[in-house]
Design a protein around this motif. Structure first.
Motif, mmCIF file in Angstrom:
data_model
loop_
_atom_site.group_PDB
_atom_site.id
_atom_site.type_symbol
_atom_site.label_atom_id
_atom_site.label_comp_id
_atom_site.label_asym_id
_atom_site.label_seq_id
_atom_site.Cartn_x
_atom_site.Cartn_y
_atom_site.Cartn_z
ATOM 1 N N CYS A 182 -131.436 71.963 72.030
ATOM 2 C CA CYS A 182 -130.749 72.857 71.093
ATOM 3 C C CYS A 182 -131.707 73.341 70.006
ATOM 4 O O CYS A 182 -131.763 74.525 69.686
ATOM 5 N N HIS A 227 -131.863 77.346 70.713
ATOM 6 C CA HIS A 227 -130.715 78.068 70.161
ATOM 7 C C HIS A 227 -130.936 78.526 68.726
ATOM 8 O O HIS A 227 -131.712 77.927 67.982
ATOM 9 N N CYS A 284 -123.341 77.130 69.990
ATOM 10 C CA CYS A 284 -124.023 77.245 71.282
ATOM 11 C C CYS A 284 -123.303 76.355 72.301
ATOM 12 O O CYS A 284 -122.379 75.620 71.963
ATOM 13 N N CYS A 318 -124.163 73.699 73.568
ATOM 14 C CA CYS A 318 -124.464 72.261 73.450
ATOM 15 C C CYS A 318 -123.233 71.430 73.079
ATOM 16 O O CYS A 318 -123.053 70.316 73.582
HETATM 17 ZN ZN ZN Z 1 -127.450 74.249 71.166
#
Ligand code: ZN
Length: 263
Positions: free
Chosen positions: A168, A172, A245, A247
């Motif tokens: 991440c 991201h 995101c 994740c």
């Molecule tokens: Zn992420």
């Protein structure tokens, strides 16, 4: 339902200035409720063996529990609030790689027989935890197979978080990461009001303070959060999930999948 633990309160203060409470049994009384999910999952016999070894400690915001390279003298079952796990570089820069709430435990290397920490654990939101000395934990693990199993399972869940957050942080954008982080924090703290400063958020997300300001402003303008100095309030969790995101959803799905596997 949370079991409660009756307590015998000690007169002395803890090493870190906290009032300490020794948990002597889990029967109802004037005691402290156990919210930690690892402790709650123990069978009664193990619970009765483990709880007397624990002491309830109140932990202050930003208090450091473990430092990289230091001997782990104690481990902590988080009972409320949240800890952050940080990877610290030799130049002092650090980034968050894990979050621990009442589902978790700080001190997983001890479970594998290691004696030192390779990460920093810091109290992220004022927390209450059950502290156990390293030697007492080792003795309990030798007698309590379910405790060992629960802690091993938790160690794997924490490893999943670490790998996801590593990806991440690299892949991201800051506003997606901020949304992901706020969701993970709310899950652990259990409140829509999160005590946060921009400086600390920037450190957690491994980015510049100015980037956090812009991202928090974007989420605020969209009506997802309000952000004032030192506090974030989540207004629209569903939209925040959409703003995060992948994740957050991936982590949630993996945790559910593994929790359903009891073989
Ligand atoms: Zn992420």
């Amino acid at each position: 339902m949370a079991r409660s633990a009756s307590t015998r309160k000690t007169a002395s203060s803890g090493r870190d200035g906290n009032r300490r409470t020794t948990v002597s049994s889990r029967s109802d009384g004037d005691g402290n409720h156990v919210h930690n999910e690892i402790l709650l999952a123990l069978p009664r016999a193990e619970s009765e063996a483990v709880l007397p070894k624990l002491e309830l400690v109140r932990l202050k915001l930003h208090q450091v529990l473990h430092e990289p390279g230091e001997t782990l003298k104690s481990a902590y079952f988080c009972n409320s609030g949240m800890f952050s796990v940080l990877n610290v570089m030799p130049d002092g820069k650090s980034v968050e790689v894990g979050l621990i709430g009442k589902e978790g435990f700080s001190g997983t290397p001890l479970v594998a027989g290691f004696r030192t920490s390779h990460t920093r654990t810091v109290v992220q939101a004022e927390a209450v935890a059950f502290r156990v000395d390293a030697d007492a934990l080792r003795a309990a693990l030798a007698k309590c197979p379910q405790l060992e199993r629960q802690l091993n399972r938790y160690g794997q869940l924490l490893a999943v978080q670490v790998t996801q957050i590593a990806a991440c942080n690299r892949l991201h954008e800051v506003n997606e990461r901020l949304a992901r982080w706020l969701l993970m924090t709310q899950d652990r703290v259990g409140s829509r009001d999160l005590p946060l400063t921009q400086e600390f958020l920037a450190q957690m997300l491994g980015t510049r303070r100015s980037s956090v300001t812009i991202s928090a402003g974007t989420l605020q303008a969209a009506g997802l959060i309000t952000y004032t100095r030192g506090k974030v309030t989540i207004l629209d969790r569903r939209s925040l999930e959409r703003a995060a995101c992948d994740c957050y959803a991936l982590l949630t799905r993996q945790v559910k999948e593994w929790q359903s596997q009891n073989a």
